[in-house]
Each structure stands twice: as structure tokens, then as C-alpha cells.
Design a protein around this motif. Structure first.
Motif, PDB file in Angstrom:
ATOM      1  N   ASP A 147       0.821  -1.249   0.062  1.00 30.49           N
ATOM      2  CA  ASP A 147       0.036   0.033  -0.133  1.00 30.49           C
ATOM      3  C   ASP A 147       0.805   1.266   0.038  1.00 30.49           C
ATOM      4  N   LYS A 148       1.032   1.936  -1.091  1.00 29.50           N
ATOM      5  CA  LYS A 148       1.697   2.925  -1.328  1.00 29.50           C
ATOM      6  C   LYS A 148       1.619   4.296  -0.489  1.00 29.50           C
ATOM      7  N   PRO A 149       0.340   4.813  -0.409  1.00 30.84           N
ATOM      8  CA  PRO A 149      -0.122   6.040   0.538  1.00 30.84           C
ATOM      9  C   PRO A 149       0.115   5.515   2.065  1.00 30.84           C
ATOM     10  N   PHE A 150      -0.028   4.331   2.164  1.00 30.35           N
ATOM     11  CA  PHE A 150       0.307   3.658   3.625  1.00 30.35           C
ATOM     12  C   PHE A 150       1.831   3.907   4.007  1.00 30.35           C
ATOM     13  N   SER A 151       2.559   3.439   3.007  1.00 24.43           N
ATOM     14  CA  SER A 151       4.071   3.419   3.288  1.00 24.43           C
ATOM     15  C   SER A 151       4.730   5.007   3.273  1.00 24.43           C
ATOM     16  N   LYS A 152       3.803   5.843   2.792  1.00 23.72           N
ATOM     17  CA  LYS A 152       4.566   7.274   2.941  1.00 23.72           C
ATOM     18  C   LYS A 152       4.628   7.530   4.548  1.00 23.72           C
ATOM     19  N   HIS A 153       3.548   7.291   5.347  1.00 21.31           N
ATOM     20  CA  HIS A 153       3.462   7.232   6.535  1.00 21.31           C
ATOM     21  C   HIS A 153       3.331   5.928   7.632  1.00 21.31           C
ATOM     22  N   TYR A 154       4.421   5.246   7.288  1.00 19.11           N
ATOM     23  CA  TYR A 154       4.265   3.706   7.693  1.00 19.11           C
ATOM     24  C   TYR A 154       4.519   3.594   9.318  1.00 19.11           C
ATOM     25  N   VAL A 155       3.406   2.643   9.778  1.00 10.99           N
ATOM     26  CA  VAL A 155       3.823   2.197  11.030  1.00 10.99           C
ATOM     27  C   VAL A 155       3.221   0.725  10.994  1.00 10.99           C
ATOM     28  N   ARG A 156       4.036  -0.051  11.745  1.00  9.41           N
ATOM     29  CA  ARG A 156       3.716  -1.664  11.750  1.00  9.41           C
ATOM     30  C   ARG A 156       2.146  -1.878  12.111  1.00  9.41           C
ATOM     31  N   LYS A 157       1.715  -3.049  11.647  1.00  6.98           N
ATOM     32  CA  LYS A 157       0.233  -3.392  12.047  1.00  6.98           C
ATOM     33  C   LYS A 157      -0.058  -3.293  13.620  1.00  6.98           C
ATOM     34  N   TRP A 158       1.118  -3.743  14.408  1.00  9.27           N
ATOM     35  CA  TRP A 158       0.726  -3.775  15.865  1.00  9.27           C
ATOM     36  C   TRP A 158       0.690  -2.308  16.512  1.00  9.27           C
ATOM     37  N   ASP A 159       1.004  -1.191  15.763  1.00 12.08           N
ATOM     38  CA  ASP A 159       0.992   0.160  16.297  1.00 12.08           C
ATOM     39  C   ASP A 159      -0.156   0.740  15.823  1.00 12.08           C
ATOM     40  N   LEU A 160      -0.993   0.303  14.890  1.00 15.98           N
ATOM     41  CA  LEU A 160      -2.219   0.842  14.431  1.00 15.98           C
ATOM     42  C   LEU A 160      -3.310   0.784  15.448  1.00 15.98           C
ATOM     43  N   GLN A 161      -4.093   1.889  15.900  1.00 17.92           N
ATOM     44  CA  GLN A 161      -5.068   1.738  16.665  1.00 17.92           C
ATOM     45  C   GLN A 161      -6.312   1.721  15.893  1.00 17.92           C
ATOM     46  N   THR A 162      -7.191   0.372  15.969  1.00 13.43           N
ATOM     47  CA  THR A 162      -8.050  -0.038  14.933  1.00 13.43           C
ATOM     48  C   THR A 162      -9.617  -0.013  15.445  1.00 13.43           C
ATOM     49  N   ALA A 163     -10.604   0.153  14.787  1.00 13.71           N
ATOM     50  CA  ALA A 163     -11.942  -0.117  15.332  1.00 13.71           C
ATOM     51  C   ALA A 163     -12.569  -0.656  14.179  1.00 13.71           C
ATOM     52  N   PRO A 164     -13.752  -1.336  14.476  1.00 14.01           N
ATOM     53  CA  PRO A 164     -14.666  -1.900  12.971  1.00 14.01           C
ATOM     54  C   PRO A 164     -15.211  -0.651  12.574  1.00 14.01           C
ATOM     55  N   SER A 165     -15.044  -0.569  11.345  1.00  9.33           N
ATOM     56  CA  SER A 165     -15.509   0.560  10.771  1.00  9.33           C
ATOM     57  C   SER A 165     -16.291   0.275   9.338  1.00  9.33           C
ATOM     58  N   LEU A 166     -16.758   1.433   8.810  1.00  3.76           N
ATOM     59  CA  LEU A 166     -17.552   1.093   7.408  1.00  3.76           C
ATOM     60  C   LEU A 166     -16.550   2.023   6.499  1.00  3.76           C
ATOM     61  N   CYS A 167     -16.690   1.909   5.216  1.00  2.00           N
ATOM     62  CA  CYS A 167     -16.402   2.634   4.033  1.00  2.00           C
ATOM     63  C   CYS A 167     -17.691   3.673   3.830  1.00  2.00           C
ATOM     64  N   ALA A 168     -17.223   4.860   3.724  1.00  2.00           N
ATOM     65  CA  ALA A 168     -18.209   5.909   3.478  1.00  2.00           C
ATOM     66  C   ALA A 168     -18.098   6.396   1.984  1.00  2.00           C
ATOM     67  N   GLY A 169     -17.525   5.560   1.162  1.00  2.00           N
ATOM     68  CA  GLY A 169     -17.423   5.959  -0.203  1.00  2.00           C
ATOM     69  C   GLY A 169     -18.431   5.786  -0.983  1.00  2.00           C
ATOM     70  N   CYS A 170     -19.154   4.855  -0.890  1.00  2.00           N
ATOM     71  CA  CYS A 170     -20.500   4.529  -1.661  1.00  2.00           C
ATOM     72  C   CYS A 170     -21.600   3.727  -0.826  1.00  2.00           C
ATOM     73  N   SER A 171     -22.718   3.331  -1.721  1.00  2.00           N
ATOM     74  CA  SER A 171     -23.741   2.799  -1.011  1.00  2.00           C
ATOM     75  C   SER A 171     -23.577   1.310  -0.644  1.00  2.00           C
ATOM     76  N   VAL A 172     -22.514   0.819  -1.099  1.00  2.00           N
ATOM     77  CA  VAL A 172     -22.199  -0.480  -0.842  1.00  2.00           C
ATOM     78  C   VAL A 172     -22.092  -1.114   0.842  1.00  2.00           C
ATOM     79  N   GLY A 173     -21.117  -0.017   1.439  1.00  2.00           N
ATOM     80  CA  GLY A 173     -21.069  -0.065   2.967  1.00  2.00           C
ATOM     81  C   GLY A 173     -19.960  -1.078   3.275  1.00  2.00           C
ATOM     82  N   CYS A 174     -19.035  -1.248   2.403  1.00  2.00           N
ATOM     83  CA  CYS A 174     -18.015  -2.363   2.649  1.00  2.00           C
ATOM     84  C   CYS A 174     -17.567  -2.221   4.179  1.00  2.00           C
ATOM     85  N   ASN A 175     -17.159  -3.381   4.957  1.00  3.27           N
ATOM     86  CA  ASN A 175     -16.840  -3.182   6.366  1.00  3.27           C
ATOM     87  C   ASN A 175     -15.241  -3.052   6.219  1.00  3.27           C
ATOM     88  N   THR A 176     -14.762  -2.014   7.017  1.00  2.00           N
ATOM     89  CA  THR A 176     -13.440  -1.800   7.229  1.00  2.00           C
ATOM     90  C   THR A 176     -12.617  -1.877   8.439  1.00  2.00           C
TER      91      THR A 176
END
Lengths: 182, 908
Positions: free
Chosen positions: B206-235
Motif C-alpha cells: 500500500d503506497k500511500p500507507f508506506s508514506k507514513h508507515y507504521v507496523r500493524k501492531w502500532d495501529l489503533q483500529t476499530a470496526p468501521s465502514l467505508c463511507a465511499g459509496c452505498s455498498v457499505g463495505c466493512n473496513t
């Protein structure tokens, strides 16, 4: 009566012995180190102040892989990866909160590039706790530290400025993807 | 089901699946690379080897690849006995693998690392030299580091076989094998980002991620949704040091499966954008200088003006925020914030889902459909994830052929050989060529009105009680009968349409066809794509009201509260101008600076999807909850906070109570008391680092951890990660499985639904059996030289994602698309611009598929407001023409673009 007398004698004798032994110390080599006028001998593998080193070419060794940070049991290392225009990874910032550091040396063990090293320097006391937060510019030295020869980017497959594909240690030149020759 | 013995353990497994899938489903560990639950088996990596014994006496057995083995009743297998072979296999895979892990974006979530550790290989004995490869520039989304390749072929199998990409493939031979494009350049597929997740190692990252990269374990994450269109993909978006770093897929078998589109994956950079509104402000007049307002001031000002204000809602704001605004201003003063036509279409979709005997198609239904009709919707650009599912649907003919030959479905390569070019029928009626034309049996170009007419005719052809259409030409009749008979013969026909073409007739026609297909034992699948992430949620709130934006602007209101909405994208600029000029007070709640916000008296800094929690309702009226990923600066608050004193859960409950059939909305989260071992669920993984140093430069005394008073998650490491429990699925991780492959540990069966997590709640239960029909509406005659139809761009048409750097690099400014004959009629030379009636001049492209007399106008791109245009316009060659700096013709990826001059910003 005799018993009491002998007991008193014993006490006096023991005091004389003590005085004699203390007197003998005048001729012994002193155990006290006159720190800071006299510095103790520190062994090279002593785990003291943490430094960041440079590779033999004089470039920063740290590639911002985050392994020291994750190995740190008190989570006192924080850094952010960035890269130069040629693709070389290095830390944008690298911070150690020495007021939390327990000098365990796990970061040094975890470091794949010999960048982070513990040194025999233990003189780290500060009057203000905030001064114990050290950034990269405080820790980065100009030399290679304890490990003189290792140069991670000469071994890694990633191309950086001055080292193209196939130019690392034990690498063949890049393949020709248009060739079907065996 | 059959019984097999694996290393002495008796397991009951499904014989229609392969052995690898079944062993993994039983919770056992067995290394693999090339197999993927969505892409089947090819047996190329030799990692999942097991020993299969002929009978009970057999001591020696033979080596078999588990992914290519169908479990036999009573058979005996051993995983342990093949351990040595697997270690040798991975040792040879690793011979050329570079010493890159510390500087590799995959490190720490690398399937190759996991499998190497699992196989026990730890020292490279081979001392020969390593093969190397040069890399390619693959565009702004994907980084390429070919040295790391282990030739498992997953990239090609995803990109070409699964996603239908044509510009990427394997090259060279034997151990020179190379995966890339024929020449350097951006990957064309809309799904290229999945390469980063599909590749088991760090070749594609993932190139944009690499620009401000951190390891997976350092990411604070939560179950979210894509707000880009009406499909509502889980992210699962990830945050570090206060900025959103990346988005990865969160598995939901009914919404997005294992894959996301590139808008969803790379389009969230706007959260960190300079265009964010970070503080609330007040202005004495529309054009006066702004003053900072404290949170309390801003909130009390908003409350003070609410009493005699109208509220304008938004299809991109959460259900709770829209509901809070409706509560604040009163239902009669609440307007939808979309045009009358768009509101009518959303409500029409709801009505169809409720009153017609159809099955509302989720992604699994779409993938299982064996005949498809797409009516006027450019699915690839308006609901991209569905286009990926449609590509799987045409494979159903091949799967049926395989079933007839008693061939298991997971034999991917074999089935592709068997099927060759044969496909299940897919028909497209559209105003222009689309990206799905390569899998379509027939494509019919025509205006939305004409496609609707044909749609009505197809419905009548299938069921004669449906209203008929007169005056079809012979060609049209032939097409209608072909499509009708294909749909009739299919066991699971699917009709796709939507609001993209902005035609109610088209949606009605789609509903008629789906209704007509309703038979004694079958229900047709119907998917009606809506415009934005919460279009259907807004429609649910507007069920008893037809207050649209047009009515709001005609209401003579003196004060208005606008919720996350740029009115200039919704209506002609002139009418918005006169509406705003007529207002004494305008309050705007938004996350990004907009033209509407620039004129507001009160601007309130609202959080984006990543900083707030709420509910979105997707195209199938499935309500889904998203949790905030991180807490923004203190001045940014959620819209629901600004608009209401109630807690989020109370607002959610309010939505559930006030929406008919909405009870499910209140059941989307496990509820306030939810805990694991008596504690909330941590957003930070157990390996999260830097806790005592990340803020130490500001103050060495660590602040108290951010609190999430309302949620069931914490903004810290405290608590027990739900490691085997997907109830709150904030990251996929299992012991020994650091990569996203670990998701199978959370699934009820490999590739099937997650064990605990909610899939969302469909708010429409359709059990209608009676057929009702929409009447055929005659198309209004439009007068003008060129009839306008909308064009959509995955990169650029959506308002928020268009503010992301990586998306900008793939987008372009506005243009028009016309037929070659029309272009020469207008006397256009290649480098000319076209001046559009009611608008400025824009560049043009020639698309051979476009019918003469029609013109494609992109929606949402900078430089042209689609809403300013009437149904038909006149065009003229522009004078004093200079190509706009943001015009990038090369970013318009269509199959029928015939000529674009280099001077005009792109290559032919």
C-alpha cells in the motif's frame, strides 16, 4: 564474680582487636572510588545510555523498522518511518523516554541493523524529568559504535541511492523479464 | 459430510471442499500460500503437503497437496509426517528472498514470515547468489518490490482471473518469472489495492500507507465502514500519532467478503487533509471575517438558532446525526438535502423493496446469480464492489459445467480450462460503454429513457400481465426476447439498476422485470444502487415527508442548519446563492471546508467517519454500525454531539423507534454493558508500542488515556483483545498468524461468515408474493442539441474521497465525452476545449460508444457542476482555450476512448 570480670575483659579485648583492625586499614588499598574525580572502569557490554550509530559509510543505520519499540517492555521508544528520495528508510523522529527506560537492552537485541546500541555511560541524571526525553539528534553518534563492519543496506535487496538492484552482497544482476532463455 | 482421520484425530468434514480448507476450518494449522478461500486452489506453492494413506495397513503413504485433495470417507492423513517436506519446500522458496524484512511494509503482518516460522525454516544453508529483479512504477496506489516474490501466482489470479484486469500478468519463465505490467504505468483495475492484501509477502504494498508507515501492531483500529459509496463495505481503518494511516478490509461475507475497491482503500486521506475544519467559527455576516468559537459557545449558538430554523440533512451523514437534526428542528422543518428527483428515487427504492416480490441482493446473491441484467447503472464507478461480484457471477456457467461433470468447485484452474470463454449471460443497457462490457453477452447503448422503455418491454415479455410497451423496432424486439428468455431460464436471475442514471423510470422498469421473474419457486434478485453511504438511511427518515432540498430553498426560511452537506454539489449554483443570500443565519456542520461552509455564520467542526460512531444504511437497506477509530483534537466533535444532548445510544434507539421496521438498528452493537473478562475491548493491540514515549516530547508526564464514555471499546491497550472472538472485530490476528490470513480463525468455516460479529441488520423483510406493477412512463421530450447523461468516476465523483492525495493523482478535472461525428460537426480539433451552455469551457474526449446527439457529463468533478445543466444543452468550440492544470485524460479509463491528443493532457 569471676564470670563478670571475664566478660568485661572480653569486651575490652574485642575493642582492642577492632581498633587494631581499623588501624590495619590504614595500610590497605582503599575500596572507595573517588567518583567523580575517579571514574570506575566500565565494561564494553555494560547496558547504559542508548545511542544510535551510523554505518561504515557514515549514513544513519536506523531503518525505522520499529522492532526496538515493540521489544521495549516499558514502551519508552517511539519513532516514525520516512524515506529519502531514493527509497532509503530512516526515522523521521526517534524518541526515547529515559525516565521510563530500564536499560534492559532488548532494543539492542531486537535491532536488525546494529543501529541502536547500549553504551557503558551511566551518567544520565537530570534535575528536570522532561530533560530525560531524548530525540534522535541527541542519540545519533558519528561512528559505528561496537559493531564496526555491518552495513544493512549492503545486504538488503532494496535499492537505495548508490546501490541499485543486484548490487547488494551475494546478488546476481537483475533478470531480463523479456528473456525466455533457460 | 465424511469422516477422516488426521494424525489420529477423527474429523467430520465436507467432501465438496478441499482438504486444506477443511483442516483449517477445524482450527488446525497448515501452511499455504497459493490457495485463497475466494479464489480456489491451483496447487502451485507446495506448502500444504500432507501424507495420505491408502488404507489402515499403509505405513508409508504418499505425499499430496491438501488444497488439491478432496477428503475421502474413512481416509487417513498426516500433517506431521509431511513436516520435513514442507520445511524443504519453504527453504527453496526462501533461497532468493531478500534480506528486506526491516524495510518491508509487509513485515509484522507477512504471511510468508508466518509460514516460514510455522514450517521451521530459520537458516539459509544455500550460499549461492540471489536472483534479483527490477521494479516497476505501478501508479499512486501500489508499490512494487519484485525481489520478494515467491511466485505463488495469487496476484495474477486475483488481478486477471478474479477482477478481470488486463494490464498485468506473469512474464518470463522458470526462476525468472516476473509479475508486472507490460510497461511501467498505473494499474488500471479499480481493485488493484487488494493486491496488497492478496500477496502473501511484500511484493505489492500500500503506497500511500508506506508514506507514513507504521507496523500493524502500532495501529489503533476499530470496526468501521467505508463511507465511499452505498455498498457499505466493512473496513478496519488504523490510526497512529493522531492521523489515519490506512484502511484494510474487514471480512463480512454478505457485504464485501475479502475485497475492497480502491476508492474505499485509498480514499480516506481527507481525514488528515489541510482542508479539514478543526475549530468552530462564527461570522457576523456571510462575508465577514470568522471568529473562533469555543465548543460551548458554538453549541449554545446552534441551540439558540434552532427554534426557528430549517434543517437540511445529508446522505453522507450518519443516521443518528440526521435524526438528531430532525429532532432539533422538528420533522416538518427537516429537509433531505438532496434534489426532489433524488429523494423520490430513494423513496421509490424503499417502496420497491417493501412491496415487490423480490429478493434484495447482497454480494453473495450477486455472485450466485446465473443471469444478470444491468439497467443503466455504471456499477464499476458507482458501487465498485458490486462490479467485482458481477465478474464472479458470469462464472456460474462454468461452475455448473463442473458440477455436471462431478468436478469440485475449488478446482479453479481446471474449471477455467473447462469453461474457456463461456460465460453466464450478462446484459447491459447503458448510455455509454462500461468497464463490465468485456464480460457482457450484449451491450445496448441508449439513453436512460430508452433503456427504461426496453426494461418495461422485457418485463412484459416475461410476464404478459406487466404493462406493455408499444413501438419497438425489430432489433429492439429481438434484444428484448433474448434478454427475457435468458432471465427466465436462469435459476437465480439478477436485475441491477440504481439512481446513477437519475431516472425513476429506469428503477421502475428494473422493479417490473424482477417482479415479472417471480415464480412459484423462485424470487429474482434485485439490487438498486443508491448514491451515497447513507442515502437509504436518509430515505428511511423521510418516509412520511417529501421535503427535498428544492423545497427547502423555496421555503423562504430565514435560518438554516446544514448538516455535512455542500449545497453547491446538490443544486444549481444560482439557486443556492439566492437561498443563502435570503438567509439571516446559516449554520454548517462539516468536516471539510466547502463553498457552503465559507458563507456560514456558524461553522461547527464535525468529525469524519474515522472519529465518530454511528450507523449507515447501505443500498440493500442494511443498517451497519461503525465505531470511532480515534479521538480527534478536542474542538472536533461528532455532528450528533453538536445537534443533541442525548448520548449516541439514545439517538440510535430513537432512530430504531421512529423508523418503521427499524428495531434492528438498536441491535447492531453488543450494547453498553459488553465486556471481555470484565473489561472493555482495547482498540490497541497487545503489542502496541511507544505508549510512554509518543507524547513525551510535549510532556514527560503521561496524560490519562483517552476515554470513550459511550463505547464498548477503549482508546488504549487496557482490556483483553478479542483474539478468538469477533464480536468487536477490530483487527484480524491469531497466534502464529500475524497477517490478514488469520481471519479464518474467526470464521465458522473457512471462507464463511464470522462466528460472532454482526453482519448488520436488513431493515426490510421482504415476504411479498403478490405482483404489482409500475406503469410505463413516457419519456419527456427534451429539447436542445445534446441530451445530457451523467458519467461517474470512481476517483473524483465522490465528494470527500476526492480530497485525498492518492485519489487526486488518479482523478481529473471535468470534461465532456461525445461521439466522434458530433465532435467533427462542432469543428473540434484535438487540443480544443468545448464551451458548455450555462457553464465554462472544459476539455473533451471522444468515446465511440456514445450515441450521436448525447453528451456525457461527469458528476462531481472540479470545473463543471452537473446540477447546473438542464436535460439538454448546446455545445460550442471554446475560444481562448487553455487546458486546465488538473486535466488528466490518461486517468479516464474506459474501453472506448478513441483519441485524446497529447496536448489535450493524455495519450491516445
Amino acid at each position: 564474680m569471676l564470670k563478670i570480670f571475664l566478660h568485661q575483659l572480653n569486651i575490652i579485648w574485642s575493642q582492642i582487636v577492632s581498633l587494631w583492625l581499623v588501624f590495619l586499614h590504614l595500610f590497605h588499598k582503599s575500596d572507595t572510588v573517588e567518583y567523580p574525580d575517579v571514574k570506575p572502569h566500565m565494561f564494553p557490554r555494560w547496558r547504559g545510555r542508548i545511542i544510535l550509530t551510523r554505518d561504515p559509510d557514515g549514513e544513519e543505520r536506523c531503518v525505522a523498522c520499529n522492532l526496538c519499540a515493540v521489544a521495549c517492555p516499558v514502551d519508552c521508544i517511539a519513532l516514525q518511518k520516512t524515506e529519502d528520495e531514493d527509497g532509503r528508510w530512516y526515522p523521521e523522529f526517534f524518541r526515547i523516554n529515559f525516565s521510563r527506560c530500564i536499560m534492559c537492552g532488548f532494543c539492542e537485541e531486537a535491532c536488525p541493523t546494529h543501529a541502536i546500541q547500549l553504551t557503558p555511560d551511566f551518567e544520565m541524571a537530570e534535575y528536570v524529568r522532561q530533560d530525560m526525553v531524548w530525540e534522535k539528534e541527541h542519540m545519533l553518534i558519528d561512528g559505528t559504535g561496537k559493531y564496526h563492519d555491518y552495513n544493512f543496506y549492503k545486504v538488503a535487496g532494496k535499492a537505495i541511492g548508490g546501490k541499485g538492484k543486484g548490487e547488494a552482497l551475494d546478488e546476481l544482476p537483475p533478470t531480463d523479464r523479456r528473456s525466455l532463455m533457460p | 459430510m465424511v469422516k477422516i482421520t488426521v494424525d489420529g484425530k477423527v474429523l467430520e468434514v465436507d467432501e465438496s471442499k478441499n482438504l486444506l480448507e477443511e483442516i483449517l476450518s477445524q482450527g488446525e494449522d497448515l501452511p499455504y500460500f497459493c490457495w485463497h478461500p475466494s479464489m480456489g486452489s491451483v496447487g502451485s506453492c507446495r506448502q500444504c503437503a500432507v501424507i495420505e494413506y491408502a488404507n489402515d495397513e499403509d505405513e508409508r503413504g504418499r505425499l499430496n497437496m491438501a488444497c488439491m485433495t478432496a477428503p475421502r470417507e474413512g481416509a487417513r492423513y498426516s500433517i506431521e509426517k509431511a513436516a520435513k517436506f514442507r520445511a524443504q519446500a519453504i527453504e527453496s522458496i526462501m533461497i532468493n528472498h531478500p534480506h528486506d524484512c526491516p524495510v518491508c511494509e509487509e513485515g509484522g503482518e507477512c504471511h510468508l514470515q508466518d509460514m516460514t516460522v510455522m514450517s521451521g525454516h530459520n537458516y539459509r544453508r544455500y550460499d549461492g547468489k540471489k536472483k534479483t529483479h527490477t521494479n516497476q512504477y505501478l501508479g499512486p496506489f501500489i508499490g512494487h518490490e519484485m525481489n520478494r516474490c515467491i511466485t505463488c501466482y495469487r496476484c495474477v489470479r486475483f488481478y486477471k482471473d478474479y477482477a478481470g484486469g488486463t494490464d498485468f500478468g506473469p512474464q518470463a519463465s522458470h526462476d525468472n518469472t516476473y509479475f508486472g505490467r507490460w510497461q511501467e504505468g498505473p494499474l488500471e483495475s479499480e481493485f488493484s489495492g487488494n493486491l496488497a492484501e492478496v500477496c502473501p509477502t511484500g511484493v505489492f504494498t500500500d503506497k500511500p500507507f508506506s508514506k507514513h508507515y507504521v507496523r500493524k501492531w502500532d495501529l489503533q483500529t476499530a470496526p468501521s465502514l467505508c463511507a465511499g459509496c452505498s455498498v457499505g463495505c466493512n473496513t478496519n481503518p488504523g490510526e497512529r500519532y493522531g492521523t489515519l494511516r490506512r484502511v484494510v478490509n474487514r471480512f463480512n461475507d454478505e457485504v464485501n467478503g475479502y475485497f475492497l475497491c480502491d476508492r474505499g482503500r485509498f480514499g480516506t486521506g481527507y481525514v488528515n487533509s489541510d482542508e479539514r475544519i478543526t475549530v468552530s467559527m462564527t461570522r457576523s455576516a456571510h462575508d465577514a471575517a470568522p471568529h473562533l468559537a469555543s465548543t460551548d459557545e458554538a453549541r449554545s449558538q446552534l441551540q439558540a438558532m434552532a427554534a426557528n430554523s430549517i434543517g437540511i440533512g445529508s446522505p453522507r451523514a450518519s443516521l443518528e446525526a440526521n435524526f438528531a437534526l430532525r429532532e432539533l428542528v422538528g420533522a416538518e422543518n427537516f429537509y433531505a438535502g438532496i434534489s426532489t428527483n433524488e429523494l423520490a428515487m430513494s423513496r421509490q427504492i424503499l417502496d420497491i423493496y417493501r412491496s415487490r416480490p423480490v429478493n434484495i441482493a447482497n454480494i453473495k446473491d450477486i455472485e450466485a446469480s446465473d443471469a444478470v441484467l444491468i439497467l443503466g447503472e455504471d456499477v464499476t464507478n458507482t458501487a465498485a464492489r458490486l462490479a467485482l461480484a458481477l465478474r464472479q457471477s458470469v462464472r456460474n456457467l462454468g461452475k455448473k459445467m463442473a458440477r455436471d461433470m462431478k468436478f469440485p468447485e475449488w478446482q479453479d484452474a481446471a474449471i477455467r480450462q473447462l469453461t474457456m470463454d463461456r460465460k453466464s449471460p450478462l446484459y447491459i443497457l447503458s448510455a455509454h460503454a462500461t468497464r463490465l462490457d468485456d464480460i457482457a453477452a450484449r451491450v445496448k447503448i441508449g439513453t436512460a429513457a430508452n433503456s427504461a422503455r426496453l426494461g418495461f418491454a422485457i418485463a412484459h415479455e416475461i410476464d404478459s400481465s406487466a404493462p406493455a410497451v408499444n413501438g419497438l423496432s425489430a432489433d429492439e424486439k429481438e434484444l428484448v426476447t433474448t434478454i427475457a428468455s435468458a432471465l427466465k431460464e436462469a435459476s437465480q436471475p439478477l436485475i441491477i439498476s440504481g439512481t446513477g442514471a437519475m431516472s425513476q423510470a429506469l428503477i421502475a422498469a428494473a422493479a417490473n422485470i424482477a417482479t415479472a421473474l417471480n415464480g412459484a419457486d423462485k424470487k429474482a434478485n434485485l439490487a438498486l444502487v443508491s448514491a451515497e453511504a447513507n442515502s437509504m438511511g436518509l430515505a428511511l427518515l423521510m418516509e412520511s415527508s417529501d421535503n427535498s432540498l428544492d423545497q427547502a430553498m423555496a421555503s423562504n426560511a430565514k435560518a438554516a442548519i446544514v448538516l455535512e452537506n455542500d449545497l453547491y454539489r446538490r443544486a444549481p449554483a444560482s439557486s443556492v446563492d439566492s437561498f443563502i443570500n435570503g438567509l439571516d443565519q446559516l449554520a454548517v456542520l462539516d468536516s471539510l471546508k466547502t463553498r457552503t461552509g465559507e458563507q456560514a455564520n456558524l461553522v461547527l467542526a464535525a468529525g469524519t467517519f474515522a472519529e465518530t460512531s454511528g450507523t449507515f444504511v447501505n443500498y440493500e437497506v442494511r443498517a451497519q454500525h461503525y465505531y470511532s477509530v480515534f479521538k480527534p483534537v478536542d474542538t472536533i466533535r461528532s455532528s450528533a454531539f453538536w445537534l443533541s444532548d442525548k448520548k449516541l445510544s439514545e439517538l440510535t434507539q430513537g432512530c430504531a423507534d421512529s423508523i418503521s421496521g427499524g428495531a434492528g438498528i438498536a441491535t447492531l452493537t453488543p450494547g453498553e454493558g459488553f465486556s471481555v473478562s470484565g473489561m472493555k475491548v482495547p482498540r490497541q493491540q497487545h503489542r502496541y508500542s511507544g505508549r510512554t514515549a509518543m507524547r513525551a516530547n510535549i510532556n514527560v508526564h503521561e496524560p490519562k488515556q483517552e476515554q470513550d464514555e459511550e463505547g464498548i471499546l477503549t482508546y488504549s491497550m487496557e482490556g483483553v483483545s478479542a483474539l478468538k472472538d469477533a464480536t468487536v472485530f477490530n483487527t484480524a490476528w491469531a497466534g502464529g498468524w500475524n497477517s490478514n490470513q488469520s481471519v479464518f480463525k474467526f470464521q465458522s468455516h473457512t471462507g464463511a461468515a464470522l462466528k460472532q460479529a454482526t453482519k448488520g441488520h436488513c431493515l426490510v423483510e421482504n415476504s411479498v408474493s403478490e405482483k404489482t406493477w409500475s406503469e410505463v412512463t413516457d419519456a419527456e421530450k427534451v429539447t436542445g442539441d445534446f441530451e445530457v447523461f451523467p458519467l461517474y468516476h470512481l476517483f473524483g465523483s465522490e465528494e470527500l474521497t476526492a480530497n485525498t492525495e492518492a485519489i487526486k493523482a488518479k482523478a481529473t478535472s471535468a470534461y465532456i465525452a461525445i461521439n466522434e461525428a458530433d465532435a467533427s460537426k462542432l469543428g473540434l480539433q484535438a487540443s480544443d476545449g468545448v464551451s458548455v451552455e450555462h457553464n465554462g469551457a472544459v476539455p473533451y474526449i471522444i468515446r465511440s460508444s456514445i450515441a450521436p446527439g448525447t453528451v456525457g457529463i461527469p458528476v462531481g468533478l472540479k470545473g463543471l457542476n452537473f446540477r447546473d445543466l438542464p436535460a439538454a444543452i448546446s455545445l460550442q468550440k471554446a475560444t481562448d482555450w487553455a487546458t486546465p492544470s488538473e486535466w488528466h485524460a490518461a486517468n479516464i479509463i474506459v474501453s472506448d476512448k478513441t483519441s485524446v491528443n497529447a496536448e489535450n493532457g493524455g495519450e491516445a
